[in-house]
Design a protein around this motif. Structure first.
Motif, PDB file in Angstrom:
ATOM      1  N   ALA A 185      20.015 -29.438 -28.616  1.00 41.73           N
ATOM      2  CA  ALA A 185      19.294 -28.947 -29.792  1.00 41.73           C
ATOM      3  C   ALA A 185      18.227 -27.929 -29.389  1.00 41.73           C
ATOM      4  CB  ALA A 185      18.653 -30.115 -30.535  1.00 41.73           C
ATOM      5  N   THR A 186      17.547 -28.179 -28.267  1.00 41.15           N
ATOM      6  CA  THR A 186      16.520 -27.256 -27.791  1.00 41.15           C
ATOM      7  C   THR A 186      17.124 -25.911 -27.403  1.00 41.15           C
ATOM      8  OG1 THR A 186      15.187 -29.102 -26.965  1.00 41.15           O
ATOM      9  CG2 THR A 186      14.717 -26.927 -26.059  1.00 41.15           C
ATOM     10  N   ILE A 187      18.262 -25.939 -26.743  1.00 41.87           N
ATOM     11  CA  ILE A 187      18.934 -24.697 -26.348  1.00 41.87           C
ATOM     12  C   ILE A 187      19.404 -23.936 -27.578  1.00 41.87           C
ATOM     13  CG2 ILE A 187      20.944 -23.759 -25.152  1.00 41.87           C
ATOM     14  CD1 ILE A 187      20.708 -26.048 -23.154  1.00 41.87           C
ATOM     15  N   ILE A 188      20.003 -24.642 -28.538  1.00 40.92           N
ATOM     16  CA  ILE A 188      20.483 -23.994 -29.768  1.00 40.92           C
ATOM     17  C   ILE A 188      19.313 -23.370 -30.529  1.00 40.92           C
ATOM     18  CG2 ILE A 188      21.473 -24.442 -32.052  1.00 40.92           C
ATOM     19  CD1 ILE A 188      23.284 -26.507 -30.752  1.00 40.92           C
ATOM     20  N   LEU A 189      18.204 -24.108 -30.629  1.00 38.72           N
ATOM     21  CA  LEU A 189      17.030 -23.591 -31.332  1.00 38.72           C
ATOM     22  C   LEU A 189      16.515 -22.324 -30.672  1.00 38.72           C
ATOM     23  CD1 LEU A 189      14.792 -23.856 -33.442  1.00 38.72           C
ATOM     24  CD2 LEU A 189      13.614 -25.439 -31.908  1.00 38.72           C
ATOM     25  N   PHE A 192      18.944 -19.428 -31.351  1.00 39.05           N
ATOM     26  CA  PHE A 192      18.889 -18.955 -32.734  1.00 39.05           C
ATOM     27  C   PHE A 192      17.595 -18.188 -33.006  1.00 39.05           C
ATOM     28  CE2 PHE A 192      22.651 -21.171 -33.518  1.00 39.05           C
ATOM     29  CZ  PHE A 192      23.073 -20.948 -34.827  1.00 39.05           C
ATOM     30  N   ILE A 193      16.485 -18.646 -32.427  1.00 39.73           N
ATOM     31  CA  ILE A 193      15.220 -17.950 -32.641  1.00 39.73           C
ATOM     32  C   ILE A 193      15.283 -16.538 -32.081  1.00 39.73           C
ATOM     33  CG2 ILE A 193      12.802 -17.877 -31.908  1.00 39.73           C
ATOM     34  CD1 ILE A 193      12.778 -20.925 -32.168  1.00 39.73           C
ATOM     35  N   LEU A 194      15.752 -16.400 -30.850  1.00 39.94           N
ATOM     36  CA  LEU A 194      15.835 -15.074 -30.235  1.00 39.94           C
ATOM     37  C   LEU A 194      16.780 -14.159 -31.010  1.00 39.94           C
ATOM     38  CD1 LEU A 194      15.896 -15.815 -26.396  1.00 39.94           C
ATOM     39  CD2 LEU A 194      13.968 -15.229 -27.851  1.00 39.94           C
ATOM     40  N   THR A 195      17.871 -14.729 -31.506  1.00 40.95           N
ATOM     41  CA  THR A 195      18.865 -13.921 -32.214  1.00 40.95           C
ATOM     42  C   THR A 195      18.364 -13.488 -33.587  1.00 40.95           C
ATOM     43  OG1 THR A 195      20.666 -15.073 -31.089  1.00 40.95           O
ATOM     44  CG2 THR A 195      21.218 -13.866 -33.104  1.00 40.95           C
ATOM     45  N   GLY A 288      12.088 -25.331 -37.204  1.00 39.28           N
ATOM     46  CA  GLY A 288      11.789 -24.406 -36.111  1.00 39.28           C
ATOM     47  C   GLY A 288      12.361 -23.030 -36.369  1.00 39.28           C
ATOM     48  N   ILE A 289      13.608 -22.976 -36.822  1.00 40.38           N
ATOM     49  CA  ILE A 289      14.222 -21.685 -37.157  1.00 40.38           C
ATOM     50  C   ILE A 289      13.458 -21.019 -38.289  1.00 40.38           C
ATOM     51  CG2 ILE A 289      16.292 -20.581 -38.096  1.00 40.38           C
ATOM     52  CD1 ILE A 289      17.954 -22.679 -36.638  1.00 40.38           C
ATOM     53  N   LEU A 290      13.052 -21.816 -39.288  1.00 38.75           N
ATOM     54  CA  LEU A 290      12.376 -21.255 -40.463  1.00 38.75           C
ATOM     55  C   LEU A 290      11.008 -20.679 -40.123  1.00 38.75           C
ATOM     56  CD1 LEU A 290      12.399 -20.762 -43.487  1.00 38.75           C
ATOM     57  CD2 LEU A 290      11.503 -23.083 -43.818  1.00 38.75           C
ATOM     58  N   ILE A 291      10.185 -21.424 -39.364  1.00 35.13           N
ATOM     59  CA  ILE A 291       8.833 -20.940 -39.085  1.00 35.13           C
ATOM     60  C   ILE A 291       8.867 -19.703 -38.183  1.00 35.13           C
ATOM     61  CG2 ILE A 291       8.405 -22.390 -37.032  1.00 35.13           C
ATOM     62  CD1 ILE A 291       5.531 -22.759 -38.082  1.00 35.13           C
ATOM     63  N   TYR A 292       9.815 -19.661 -37.253  1.00 32.33           N
ATOM     64  CA  TYR A 292       9.926 -18.467 -36.409  1.00 32.33           C
ATOM     65  C   TYR A 292      10.503 -17.294 -37.186  1.00 32.33           C
ATOM     66  CZ  TYR A 292       8.551 -20.686 -32.023  1.00 32.33           C
ATOM     67  OH  TYR A 292       7.831 -21.287 -31.011  1.00 32.33           O
ATOM     68  N   ALA A 293      11.363 -17.570 -38.163  1.00 30.75           N
ATOM     69  CA  ALA A 293      11.885 -16.498 -39.015  1.00 30.75           C
ATOM     70  C   ALA A 293      10.765 -15.887 -39.851  1.00 30.75           C
ATOM     71  CB  ALA A 293      12.987 -17.045 -39.922  1.00 30.75           C
ATOM     72  N   PHE A 352      10.472 -27.889 -30.575  1.00 30.71           N
ATOM     73  CA  PHE A 352      11.150 -28.030 -29.293  1.00 30.71           C
ATOM     74  C   PHE A 352      10.864 -29.397 -28.650  1.00 30.71           C
ATOM     75  CE2 PHE A 352      10.825 -23.411 -29.641  1.00 30.71           C
ATOM     76  CZ  PHE A 352      12.078 -22.997 -29.241  1.00 30.71           C
ATOM     77  N   ILE A 353       9.639 -29.869 -28.782  1.00 28.95           N
ATOM     78  CA  ILE A 353       9.173 -30.987 -27.963  1.00 28.95           C
ATOM     79  C   ILE A 353       9.379 -32.347 -28.623  1.00 28.95           C
ATOM     80  CG2 ILE A 353       7.105 -31.959 -26.874  1.00 28.95           C
ATOM     81  CD1 ILE A 353       6.149 -29.031 -26.552  1.00 28.95           C
ATOM     82  N   MET A 354       9.186 -32.435 -29.936  1.00 28.38           N
ATOM     83  CA  MET A 354       9.300 -33.734 -30.586  1.00 28.38           C
ATOM     84  C   MET A 354      10.691 -34.363 -30.438  1.00 28.38           C
ATOM     85  SD  MET A 354       7.814 -36.220 -31.976  1.00 28.38           S
ATOM     86  CE  MET A 354       6.176 -35.639 -32.447  1.00 28.38           C
TER      87      MET A 354
END
Length: 417
Positions: A185-189, A192-195, A288-293, A352-354
């Motif tokens: 999940a951490t790797i996918i997140l 997706f954030i970078l992309t 995580g995806i939403l807040i970084y978006a 990422f951490i929780m």
């Protein structure tokens, strides 16, 4: 609302029909296929490496050579010069020179190129085992006694819980499988954030760079345009996630009988995954995806043209990289570290951490709910502030950097009140 969906669907359709989206969908499967083919090729092309062995005591060289395995063949040579000659004409990959002094062995591996750390470690272990046997003989120990000395201690772990009366009960430990899920999940997140940080920043910056933003804002509200763009990109990300889920879910019935997969599944129970842990993992990935978006949209609205988006999303990149490294590195080494406990409640890092802390049972459902609530509240607050600043941001053309653009945007927003 009609204008909202026109913009959102336009962003969605434009991205899912692009070649880059198709590549994003296919890259993980292509990578897996490439590694699989490489593995098959290496298995088929793998040949035994012959290593010449010379020892100042021939019996030791013979004993060492008898330990040959499927990967390495050790061939005894009569002299060091003979071994060097075979190494020179490339009939052997290396020459191992063993020097025995009483019960002490030392080895030197000669080769024209590195044989790899695996080979070197194997030779060192074989030498250590042979040295232990020589010392056991010198002490008059039998093989059974040597085996008893080398027998490792038994170690196991057991998950326990306590009821209100303080009575301890034993439970099933799913932490290993949960950690794998949180790791993925951490790797996918992070991926997706970078992309999608780049995509959403370019969506906004491209229109600003063509100076068409004034025309767009004359026919629709700035907040409507902002939320529509954000929704369109989130829909693209959701489509990609659903595509992965559908493919992996559909392929499960095909790959579950592969020996490596079946043996892996047999060691774990899925009961500990499809429960509150999986729900929280999905929630933190989505938030995580939403807040970084949202942060990426804010950064993208501050640049003058699409070419500057790579610089604009640097804060997004550094923040996500910090969370990624903390989750994977520190989370694996010490999940109960004070840094992990604190950052698991800090927005931008908690996503990422929780999940890693949940996987290691260092936090309960109550802590996860508090962290998720903080992350959700922070996301909504950032979204409202970004939407409010959006109109002034996209109408500012400043070449002095993000900070200068942000200051000018704040001044403009205050003057409009």
């Amino acid at each position: 609302m009609n204008k909202f969906w026109v913009i959102a669907l336009d962003v969605y359709k434009k991205n899912i029909k692009s070649i880059s989206f198709l590549i994003m969908i296919l890259v993980p499967f292509i990578a897996v296929g490439v590694f699989y083919v490489i593995g098959l090729f290496m298995d088929g092309a793998d040949n035994e490496d012959t290593i010449a062995v010379y020892a100042n005591e021939p019996a030791i060289a013979e004993t060492f050579a008898a330990q040959s395995n499927d990967d390495y063949t050790f061939e005894v040579v009569a002299s060091e010069a003979e071994g060097e000659a075979q190494l020179a004409d490339e009939s052997v990959k290396g020459l191992l020179v063993i020097t025995a002094a009483e019960d002490q062995l030392s080895g030197e591996l000669l080769s024209e190129s590195s044989l790899g750390q695996t080979t070197e470690l194997t030779i060192q272990q074989l030498l250590s085992g042979l040295q232990s046997s020589l010392r056991a003989d010198a002490l008059g120990l039998t093989g059974e006694e040597v085996g008893q000395l080398a027998e490792p201690a038994t170690f196991s772990k057991q998950k326990v819980s306590f009821d209100e009366d303080g009575a301890m009960t034993f439970g099933e430990d799913h932490s290993d499988m949960q950690y794998i899920v949180s790791y993925v999940a951490t790797i996918i997140l992070f991926f997706f954030i970078l992309t999608y940080a780049q995509i959403i920043a370019q969506e906004i910056a491209s229109e600003k760079g063509t100076r068409i933003m004034e025309v767009i804002l004359s026919s629709t509200r700035a907040q409507t345009h902002y939320y529509a763009k954000l929704t369109g990109v989130i829909m693209v990300a959701a489509t990609q996630l659903l595509a992965y889920a559908a493919v992996f879910g559909g392929s499960y019935f095909w790959i579950k009988d592969i020996p490596m997969i079946s043996s892996f599944i047999a060691n774990f129970s899925l009961d500990g995954i499809f429960g509150s842990f999986m729900v929280f993992s999905l929630v933190f990935v989505f938030l995580g995806i939403l807040i970084y978006a949202v942060l990426s949209a804010l950064c993208g609205s501050l640049v003058n043209k699409a070419e500057d988006t790579a610089k604009a999303i640097i804060p997004v990149t550094y923040l996500s990289l910090a969370g990624y490294m903390l989750g994977l590195v520190l989370g694996a080494a010490d999940p109960n570290n004070i840094i992990m406990r604190v950052t698991s409640y800090i927005p931008f890092l908690s996503s990422f951490i929780m999940p890693v802390r949940l996987a290691n049972d260092t936090v309960g459902v109550g802590g996860a709910l508090v962290s998720a609530a903080i992350l959700l509240a922070s996301t909504l607050a950032l979204m409202l502030v970004s939407a409010k600043m959006y109109k002034s941001n996209v109408l500012i053309y400043n070449d002095n950097g993000l900070i200068a653009s942000l200051k000018q945007s704040i001044v403009l927003m205050k003057n409009e009140k």
